[in-house]
Design an enzyme around this catalytic site. Structure first.
Site, PDB file in Angstrom:
ATOM      1  N   GLU A  11       0.611  -0.805  16.042  1.00 53.89           N
ATOM      2  CA  GLU A  11      -0.100   0.409  15.649  1.00 53.89           C
ATOM      3  C   GLU A  11      -1.100   0.827  16.719  1.00 53.89           C
ATOM      4  OE1 GLU A  11      -3.787   1.688  12.905  1.00 53.89           O
ATOM      5  OE2 GLU A  11      -2.384   0.314  11.932  1.00 53.89           O
ATOM      6  N   CYS A  32      -7.958   2.668   6.581  1.00 58.96           N
ATOM      7  CA  CYS A  32      -7.483   3.263   5.335  1.00 58.96           C
ATOM      8  C   CYS A  32      -8.168   2.618   4.127  1.00 58.96           C
ATOM      9  CB  CYS A  32      -5.957   3.171   5.215  1.00 58.96           C
ATOM     10  SG  CYS A  32      -5.332   1.560   4.758  1.00 58.96           S
ATOM     11  N   CYS A  55       3.149   5.577   8.812  1.00 61.33           N
ATOM     12  CA  CYS A  55       2.155   5.695   7.748  1.00 61.33           C
ATOM     13  C   CYS A  55       1.269   6.916   8.019  1.00 61.33           C
ATOM     14  CB  CYS A  55       1.299   4.428   7.712  1.00 61.33           C
ATOM     15  SG  CYS A  55      -0.152   4.560   6.648  1.00 61.33           S
ATOM     16  N   CYS A  75       0.862  -1.183   0.000  1.00 58.74           N
ATOM     17  CA  CYS A  75       0.000   0.000   0.000  1.00 58.74           C
ATOM     18  C   CYS A  75       0.900   1.236   0.000  1.00 58.74           C
ATOM     19  CB  CYS A  75      -0.896  -0.003   1.230  1.00 58.74           C
ATOM     20  SG  CYS A  75       0.027   0.103   2.801  1.00 58.74           S
ATOM     21  N   HIS A 130       4.174   1.495  11.641  1.00 62.49           N
ATOM     22  CA  HIS A 130       3.104   1.358  12.636  1.00 62.49           C
ATOM     23  C   HIS A 130       3.071   2.509  13.637  1.00 62.49           C
ATOM     24  CE1 HIS A 130       4.369  -2.827  11.485  1.00 62.49           C
ATOM     25  NE2 HIS A 130       3.087  -2.875  11.201  1.00 62.49           N
ATOM     26  N   THR A 149      -6.007   1.094  11.534  1.00 63.30           N
ATOM     27  CA  THR A 149      -6.174   1.375  10.103  1.00 63.30           C
ATOM     28  C   THR A 149      -6.401   0.125   9.269  1.00 63.30           C
ATOM     29  OG1 THR A 149      -3.780   1.320   9.701  1.00 63.30           O
ATOM     30  CG2 THR A 149      -4.762   3.455  10.252  1.00 63.30           C
ATOM     31  N   HIS A 201      -1.281  -5.219  18.787  1.00 63.90           N
ATOM     32  CA  HIS A 201      -0.699  -4.730  17.539  1.00 63.90           C
ATOM     33  C   HIS A 201       0.056  -3.423  17.801  1.00 63.90           C
ATOM     34  CE1 HIS A 201      -0.324  -3.291  13.403  1.00 63.90           C
ATOM     35  NE2 HIS A 201      -0.620  -4.524  13.015  1.00 63.90           N
TER      36      HIS A 201
END
Length: 275
Positions: A124, A188, A94, A12, A72, A160, A122
């Protein structure tokens, strides 16, 4: 045997950007390192290491050089610590993750009780939590949403790469928790596109191959979604393909997580075509 690639798969924008930033800051003397793996793909991380971008788990492991913040993201304290240690900081977070982080901070600053929808372990999600000054609650199931106490003002943000369908289901359980709710859907577009394309393809083939790191949350989610439609295998490389998987298979679908490099996708595609 027909082999079909999903309409959306692989790197991505955020991952491409992070890889580009890492390569631009590579160092032959080993003083450029990401804090944690820059993306959840072991093969890409290993390639970057050979190109001069190392990886450390803690800032204490670096005495000098450049620390690259991975895609992340991290909490505000990490930036402060890196600068205090005299390290140069290069931020490869990101942009979509950064938006989620700042959304959590904004909601807290405006007096909202914040809920983060995502996977608790996670990286992120941990970074978004830290931007909430540790005040947010993290949930990932409808039962956990039910357990949230009613409040005057409720703000909602999301990992995301979380499933859009699951996000909607969980939000429905939260709507009764407050009369003042702000929902910031920080999933996202790339996640939505990859999941929709994978589900569509999985409904048309006999077998799906989902390529990506076993530690990649978005790849694992793609595999889960595809497995609801047809026989599915989650692999990291073409070396994992087994001959017996393809007995009586006429159509193979291939998709890949947002952190899967093109060269790995091509290797799997070619190996399937040659069967």
């Amino acid at each position: 045997m027909e082999v079909i690639l999903a309409d959306y798969l692989g790197f991505c924008y955020g991952v491409k950007r992070a890889i580009k930033i890492a390569r631009e800051n590579a160092s032959a003397d080993g003083t450029a390192c990401t804090l944690g793996p820059i993306i959840h793909n072991p093969q890409m991380v290993d390639r970057l290491r050979r190109e001069g971008v190392g990886s450390v788990d803690r800032l204490e492991e670096m005495e000098k050089g450049t620390v690259i913040i991975r895609s992340h993201g991290v909490g505000p304290a990490v930036y402060d610590e890196a600068k205090a240690r005299g390290l140069e900081v290069v931020d490869a977070t990101c942009p979509h993750v950064k938006k989620a982080q700042l959304s959590a901070k904004e909601l807290v600053d405006e007096g909202y009780s914040v809920v983060i929808i995502g996977e608790k372990e996670h990286p992120e999600v941990k970074s978004i939590f830290e931007w909430s000054s540790g005040k947010a609650q993290i949930i990932e199931t409808e039962d956990e949403a039910e357990a949230i106490e009613p409040c005057g003002k409720l703000g909602i943000v999301c990992q995301t790469t979380f499933s859009g369908a699951r996000f909607r289901q969980i939000v429905m359980r939260l709507l009764e928790k407050s009369r003042d709710i702000r929902i910031l859907r920080t999933i996202c577009t790339a996640t939505d596109q990859r999941q929709a394309a994978a589900i569509d393809l999985a409904s048309k083939v006999d077998l799906m191959l989902v390529i990506g790191g076993k530690n990649s949350a978005n790849t694992t989610r793609l595999a889960q979604l595809c497995s609801e439609k047809c026989l599915t295998y989650h692999i990291e490389t073409a070396a994992e393909l087994q001959d017996e998987w393809f007995d009586k298979i006429k159509k193979i679908g291939i998709t890949a997580g947002a952190s899967t490099p093109d060269w790995i996708i091509k290797e799997v595609y070619k190996k399937c075509q040659n069967r």
